[in-house]
Motif scaffolding. Structure first.
Motif, PDB file in Angstrom:
ATOM      1  N   ILE A 124     -64.002  13.543  39.216  1.00 23.88           N
ATOM      2  CA  ILE A 124     -65.070  13.512  38.216  1.00 23.88           C
ATOM      3  C   ILE A 124     -65.570  12.076  38.035  1.00 23.88           C
ATOM      4  N   LYS A 125     -64.662  11.120  38.125  1.00 23.53           N
ATOM      5  CA  LYS A 125     -65.047   9.708  37.995  1.00 23.53           C
ATOM      6  C   LYS A 125     -66.051   9.320  39.079  1.00 23.53           C
ATOM      7  N   LYS A 126     -65.913   9.908  40.265  1.00 26.33           N
ATOM      8  CA  LYS A 126     -66.799   9.573  41.383  1.00 26.33           C
ATOM      9  C   LYS A 126     -68.248   9.970  41.130  1.00 26.33           C
ATOM     10  N   ILE A 127     -68.467  10.952  40.258  1.00 24.29           N
ATOM     11  CA  ILE A 127     -69.844  11.389  40.006  1.00 24.29           C
ATOM     12  C   ILE A 127     -70.270  11.072  38.573  1.00 24.29           C
ATOM     13  N   ASN A 128     -69.519  10.207  37.913  1.00 23.11           N
ATOM     14  CA  ASN A 128     -69.880   9.765  36.559  1.00 23.11           C
ATOM     15  C   ASN A 128     -70.986   8.724  36.679  1.00 23.11           C
ATOM     16  N   MET A 129     -72.199   9.103  36.289  1.00 26.59           N
ATOM     17  CA  MET A 129     -73.354   8.210  36.403  1.00 26.59           C
ATOM     18  C   MET A 129     -73.991   7.953  35.050  1.00 26.59           C
ATOM     19  N   ILE A 130     -73.178   7.965  34.016  1.00 32.85           N
ATOM     20  CA  ILE A 130     -73.671   7.703  32.664  1.00 32.85           C
ATOM     21  C   ILE A 130     -74.282   6.302  32.628  1.00 32.85           C
ATOM     22  N   GLY A 131     -75.472   6.218  32.057  1.00 32.44           N
ATOM     23  CA  GLY A 131     -76.174   4.937  31.993  1.00 32.44           C
ATOM     24  C   GLY A 131     -77.214   4.785  33.083  1.00 32.44           C
ATOM     25  N   SER A 132     -77.153   5.688  34.092  1.00 32.13           N
ATOM     26  CA  SER A 132     -78.163   5.680  35.153  1.00 32.13           C
ATOM     27  C   SER A 132     -79.160   6.798  34.889  1.00 32.13           C
ATOM     28  N   SER A 133     -80.394   6.584  35.268  1.00 40.11           N
ATOM     29  CA  SER A 133     -81.454   7.552  35.011  1.00 40.11           C
ATOM     30  C   SER A 133     -81.391   8.721  35.990  1.00 40.11           C
ATOM     31  N   LYS A 134     -81.256   9.930  35.442  1.00 40.32           N
ATOM     32  CA  LYS A 134     -81.275  11.126  36.278  1.00 40.32           C
ATOM     33  C   LYS A 134     -82.642  11.280  36.949  1.00 40.32           C
ATOM     34  N   LYS A 135     -83.689  10.938  36.206  1.00 42.27           N
ATOM     35  CA  LYS A 135     -85.049  11.051  36.742  1.00 42.27           C
ATOM     36  C   LYS A 135     -85.236  10.150  37.960  1.00 42.27           C
ATOM     37  N   ALA A 136     -84.656   8.935  37.890  1.00 44.09           N
ATOM     38  CA  ALA A 136     -84.780   8.003  39.008  1.00 44.09           C
ATOM     39  C   ALA A 136     -84.128   8.583  40.266  1.00 44.09           C
ATOM     40  N   PHE A 137     -82.991   9.262  40.099  1.00 42.01           N
ATOM     41  CA  PHE A 137     -82.324   9.893  41.239  1.00 42.01           C
ATOM     42  C   PHE A 137     -83.198  11.008  41.812  1.00 42.01           C
ATOM     43  N   ARG A 138     -83.789  11.814  40.903  1.00 50.07           N
ATOM     44  CA  ARG A 138     -84.648  12.904  41.371  1.00 50.07           C
ATOM     45  C   ARG A 138     -85.867  12.367  42.103  1.00 50.07           C
ATOM     46  N   ASP A 139     -86.491  11.322  41.534  1.00 51.93           N
ATOM     47  CA  ASP A 139     -87.679  10.742  42.155  1.00 51.93           C
ATOM     48  C   ASP A 139     -87.368  10.194  43.548  1.00 51.93           C
ATOM     49  N   ALA A 140     -86.159   9.641  43.688  1.00 52.29           N
ATOM     50  CA  ALA A 140     -85.750   9.078  44.977  1.00 52.29           C
ATOM     51  C   ALA A 140     -85.164  10.137  45.905  1.00 52.29           C
ATOM     52  N   LYS A 141     -85.119  11.391  45.409  1.00 48.88           N
ATOM     53  CA  LYS A 141     -84.548  12.518  46.162  1.00 48.88           C
ATOM     54  C   LYS A 141     -83.128  12.209  46.620  1.00 48.88           C
ATOM     55  N   THR A 142     -82.386  11.572  45.698  1.00 49.96           N
ATOM     56  CA  THR A 142     -80.995  11.217  45.967  1.00 49.96           C
ATOM     57  C   THR A 142     -80.097  12.129  45.140  1.00 49.96           C
ATOM     58  N   GLU A 143     -78.990  12.555  45.734  1.00 52.23           N
ATOM     59  CA  GLU A 143     -78.069  13.440  45.020  1.00 52.23           C
ATOM     60  C   GLU A 143     -77.560  12.752  43.757  1.00 52.23           C
TER      61      GLU A 143
END
Length: 343
Positions: A18-37
């Motif tokens: 779970i720690k490996k996918i903890n992205m708190i503080g990072s923008s979910k929208k930015a990941f979607r816009d970049a088409k990154t998982e």
């Protein structure tokens, strides 16, 4: 992986995954816009993922699993069948599937980093139909109903409720609101959570995933909000009690969750948006059609004619505006079904 044994080993592996996918503080929208998982972007989601995964591995241990990376699809299917036999709701089963998928995603990242092949113990297709979840309910409240609850709250808890009603805040956001979060622009009060972590009105630690937000006050609450912040320092919390105290006070008053204030806020703000444009009745009809289309499995603009397209665009924009006030993304017809249906 770690040399920890038995249950401790499994729980340690869950925590690391779970720690490996903890992205708190990072923008979910930015990941979607970049088409990154993407991964997990909220504290509550981390807690849910850990809780569900730990319960799962407790069960898996009883089935002889000693290492998380021994899991097979049969374990996934048998666990869902086990929970169904316990009589849990479909909504709960859907949540279990969501969080076990997150667990697999974290395990995959660990495997890839070690030069190993990805794990494949979660079926590609969900076992529980997400449409079988209990239908969204209108949790907005009539003014007299709100007043009955408010009359049962202490003065301190009442402040939290007033902030939620005024700005459509989540309960935790209301509890963490500082005077600096409440600002005035062009004669209107706004609740402003800044992306700058160094400011007194920072979004970090206040909003979901630390997202910045600007939310207008409902006109009928402006006088009350001004009264609440009068004479207080910028860095002071508006509500003088902590989140858990607020939550307990709500429970004692008989309130079934604090989100009702957000539902009421959403409906009132959408009504105001459409009244300003003079299209409340037409807007109601268009929104109902959009939600009916969603329920039937169609695009939300299904059978919207060319002549109706301008109205459709106005309603979509108004819905997106209200969702933005609540801290949601745009185009979320699924959330509109929850917050705006039957406004």
């Amino acid at each position: 992986m770690s040399k920890k044994r038995g249950g401790n080993r499994l729980k340690y592996q869950v925590e690391q995954s779970i720690k490996k996918i903890n992205m708190i503080g990072s923008s979910k929208k930015a990941f979607r816009d970049a088409k990154t998982e993407t991964g997990i972007h909220s504290v509550s989601q981390v807690k849910h993922a850990l809780s569900v995964s730990q319960n799962f591995v407790d069960w898996a241990k009883e089935q002889g699993v000693r290492d998380l990376f021994q899991l097979k699809r049969s374990h996934y299917r048998e666990y869902l069948a086990h929970k169904q036999a316990e009589g849990v709701s479909n909504g709960h089963l859907i949540n279990i599937e969501t969080n076990l998928r997150l667990l697999e995603k974290g395990m995959n990242r660990i495997s890839v980093e070690k030069g190993l092949s990805e794990r494949n113990w979660v079926p590609k297709t969900r076992l529980i139909d997400t449409n079988s979840r209990e239908k969204p309910q209108n949790r907005s409240q009539a003014p007299e109903e709100v007043q009955r609850y408010l009359d049962k709250l202490s003065d301190n808890a009442r402040i939290g409720a007033d902030l939620q009603a005024a700005f459509g805040l989540r309960l935790r956001e209301a509890a963490k609101t500082k005077v600096a979060h409440i600002q005035e622009k062009d004669g209107r009060l706004l609740w402003v959570a800044s992306a700058d972590k160094e400011t007194l009105n920072a979004a970090q630690g206040v909003t979901k995933a630390g997202r910045e937000r600007v939310t207008p006050c409902r006109p009928g609450y402006e006088e009350r909000v001004r009264e609440l912040i009068q004479g207080k320092e910028e860095g002071q919390h508006v509500v003088p009690v902590k989140y858990n105290t607020l939550k307990s006070a709500y429970n004692r008053a008989g309130m079934k969750g604090s989100h009702a204030f957000r539902h009421t806020y959403a409906r009132e703000m959408l009504r105001s948006e459409l009244q300003t444009r003079g299209i409340e009745q037409e807007g109601r009809g268009m929104l109902e059609r959009m939600l009916e289309n969603r329920e039937a499995g169609y695009r939300k603009d299904h059978l919207v004619t060319k002549d109706e397209r301008p109205l459709y665009k106005i309603i979509s924009a108004a819905m997106d505006q209200v969702q933005e006030y609540l801290g949601h993304g745009s185009g979320r017809i699924d959330l509109a079904e929850v917050y705006l249906k039957g406004f």
